[in-house]
Design a protein around this motif. Structure first.
Motif, PDB file in Angstrom:
ATOM      1  N   SER A 217       0.955  -1.151   0.005  1.00  0.00           N
ATOM      2  CA  SER A 217       0.019   0.038  -0.098  1.00  0.00           C
ATOM      3  C   SER A 217       0.779   1.222   0.172  1.00  0.00           C
ATOM      4  O   SER A 217       0.322   2.411   0.471  1.00  0.00           O
ATOM      5  CB  SER A 217      -0.819  -0.029   1.157  1.00  0.00           C
ATOM      6  N   VAL A 218       2.205   1.304  -0.713  1.00  0.00           N
ATOM      7  CA  VAL A 218       2.884   2.202  -0.445  1.00  0.00           C
ATOM      8  C   VAL A 218       3.758   2.396  -1.867  1.00  0.00           C
ATOM      9  O   VAL A 218       3.841   1.479  -2.266  1.00  0.00           O
ATOM     10  CB  VAL A 218       3.711   2.366   0.590  1.00  0.00           C
ATOM     11  N   ILE A 219       4.067   3.562  -2.263  1.00  0.00           N
ATOM     12  CA  ILE A 219       5.129   4.030  -2.905  1.00  0.00           C
ATOM     13  C   ILE A 219       6.565   4.040  -2.099  1.00  0.00           C
ATOM     14  O   ILE A 219       6.395   5.119  -1.358  1.00  0.00           O
ATOM     15  CB  ILE A 219       4.830   5.071  -4.076  1.00  0.00           C
ATOM     16  N   GLU A 220       7.682   3.526  -2.464  1.00  0.00           N
ATOM     17  CA  GLU A 220       8.843   3.928  -1.606  1.00  0.00           C
ATOM     18  C   GLU A 220       9.924   4.326  -2.544  1.00  0.00           C
ATOM     19  O   GLU A 220      10.077   4.164  -3.718  1.00  0.00           O
ATOM     20  CB  GLU A 220       9.455   2.684  -0.950  1.00  0.00           C
ATOM     21  N   LEU A 228      16.280   4.067   2.333  1.00  0.00           N
ATOM     22  CA  LEU A 228      14.799   4.531   2.133  1.00  0.00           C
ATOM     23  C   LEU A 228      14.772   6.115   2.440  1.00  0.00           C
ATOM     24  O   LEU A 228      15.130   6.328   3.730  1.00  0.00           O
ATOM     25  CB  LEU A 228      13.859   3.841   2.896  1.00  0.00           C
ATOM     26  N   VAL A 229      14.310   6.822   1.548  1.00  0.00           N
ATOM     27  CA  VAL A 229      14.084   8.358   1.877  1.00  0.00           C
ATOM     28  C   VAL A 229      12.905   8.757   1.889  1.00  0.00           C
ATOM     29  O   VAL A 229      12.580  10.160   2.384  1.00  0.00           O
ATOM     30  CB  VAL A 229      14.928   9.245   0.635  1.00  0.00           C
ATOM     31  N   ARG A 230      12.149   8.414   1.416  1.00  0.00           N
ATOM     32  CA  ARG A 230      10.382   8.770   1.554  1.00  0.00           C
ATOM     33  C   ARG A 230       9.402   7.598   1.191  1.00  0.00           C
ATOM     34  O   ARG A 230       9.614   6.607   0.493  1.00  0.00           O
ATOM     35  CB  ARG A 230      10.191   9.978   0.572  1.00  0.00           C
ATOM     36  N   THR A 231       8.114   7.552   1.952  1.00  0.00           N
ATOM     37  CA  THR A 231       7.240   6.793   1.749  1.00  0.00           C
ATOM     38  C   THR A 231       5.988   7.275   1.482  1.00  0.00           C
ATOM     39  O   THR A 231       5.823   8.283   2.242  1.00  0.00           O
ATOM     40  CB  THR A 231       7.014   5.793   3.298  1.00  0.00           C
ATOM     41  N   VAL A 232       5.107   6.984   0.280  1.00  0.00           N
ATOM     42  CA  VAL A 232       4.070   7.663   0.093  1.00  0.00           C
ATOM     43  C   VAL A 232       2.891   6.755   0.044  1.00  0.00           C
ATOM     44  O   VAL A 232       2.677   5.600  -0.372  1.00  0.00           O
ATOM     45  CB  VAL A 232       4.135   8.369  -1.539  1.00  0.00           C
ATOM     46  N   ALA A 233       1.900   6.743   1.068  1.00  0.00           N
ATOM     47  CA  ALA A 233       0.763   5.934   1.370  1.00  0.00           C
ATOM     48  C   ALA A 233      -0.211   5.934   0.217  1.00  0.00           C
ATOM     49  O   ALA A 233      -0.529   6.905  -0.459  1.00  0.00           O
ATOM     50  CB  ALA A 233       0.068   6.551   2.694  1.00  0.00           C
ATOM     51  N   MET A 234      -0.607   4.746  -0.235  1.00  0.00           N
ATOM     52  CA  MET A 234      -1.523   4.554  -1.408  1.00  0.00           C
ATOM     53  C   MET A 234      -2.847   4.069  -0.930  1.00  0.00           C
ATOM     54  O   MET A 234      -2.983   3.450   0.284  1.00  0.00           O
ATOM     55  CB  MET A 234      -0.927   3.495  -2.481  1.00  0.00           C
TER      56      MET A 234
END
Length: 293
Positions: A217-220, A228-234
């Motif tokens: 459920s994410v874009i990493e 890992l520098v960012r996680t975007v919830a989907m």
């Protein structure tokens, strides 16, 4: 940092949405519903969704020129006439193997195409990753269960790929002039202890790799050092592949899927299979054109 805006770009539900690619000439996004043998097309500025029936499973598209596209299908690479939709076989790939189909693919900056295959039922080790350039085809990696995450640095010196079943995202040095690997692949990201599975990826001009995490459920986003520098919830459990979109390549479109879910699971993932737009700051780049001869 403000929260990223995630919106529905297309509410058309794909069983297995994959292979998004932006065409700056028409300002349109193309993507696939692999198992239903459909190519989908929609302008970024709005307008009707077009569904092109292909007659066989297909997973990736590249631009040859303003009049032709190259489509990766379960039997090989086809030249598609943009005006008529007509498909002509250019180079067969595993056409005599009914077990496999095409999967993740992307164009190297020099114009070469890396194209992956996999078993239609995810049969262990049934797939491969191939290099195609000016009519020549070579197998690069074999014994691949689920080929994914193919992308390249903007200077063409690095390639990334995964066999999703391993949980390992690999990086290998490339010849910028040919897109062929030089040296041995090394582990870039070890995702085995994390939630979800490495699926499709794109690499921006800053060397940030944006990966869709199937089941996570994410874009990493990973930096050039693999951290890992960012996680975007989907809003879906199975995002499948991102693509840079817009004439400045400054946004991300992301496909998704409901494939593999039962009826109860689908009710908990109502947007599964839709295609999304992420309005987040990305220093993306447009896909190179593929050289077929």
């Amino acid at each position: 940092m403000s929260e990223p805006i995630v919106s529905v770009f297309s509410d058309h539900v794909c069983q297995l949405g994959e292979g998004p690619s932006y065409d700056p000439g028409t300002d349109a996004l193309f993507w696939f519903d692999i198992v239903n043998s459909q190519l989908l097309e929609k302008p970024l500025a709005g307008g009707a969704l077009k569904i092109h029936e292909l007659g066989q499973m297909a997973s990736a598209i590249a631009i040859i020129d303003d009049k032709r596209q190259l489509i990766a299908t379960e039997t090989g690479l086809f030249v598609r006439d943009v005006a008529t939709g007509g498909m002509t076989l250019h180079t067969a790939i595993e056409a005599d193997n009914p077990v496999t189909r095409s999967n993740d693919s992307r164009v190297h900056p020099c114009g070469a195409l890396w194209v992956g295959t996999m078993g239609k039922g995810e049969e262990k080790g049934a797939g491969s990753i191939y290099w195609f350039f000016k009519g020549e085809l070579r197998r690069l990696f074999s014994d691949i269960t689920v080929s994914n995450s193919i992308c390249f640095s903007s200077d063409g010196a690095l390639a990334y790929y995964t066999d999703t079943s391993t949980g390992l995202l690999m990086r290998v040095a490339c010849d910028p002039a040919t897109g062929l690997p030089v040296g041995e692949p090394k582990i870039f990201v070890d995702h085995r202890s994390a939630k979800g599975y490495i699926d499709g990826s794109v690499l921006d001009r800053d060397g940030i790799l944006w990966n869709a995490v199937w089941g996570g459920s994410v874009i990493e986003a990973y930096g050039p050092d693999g951290e890992l520098v960012r996680t975007v919830a989907m809003p879906v459990t199975q995002p499948s592949c991102p693509a840079f979109v817009g004439r400045n390549a400054d946004r991300l479109a992301v496909t998704s899927a409901w494939s593999g879910k039962n009826e109860k699971q689908r009710l908990l993932d109502l947007q599964g299979g839709m295609t999304f737009m992420l309005d987040i700051p990305v220093n993306g780049r447009l896909e190179p054109r593929v050289l077929i001869a």
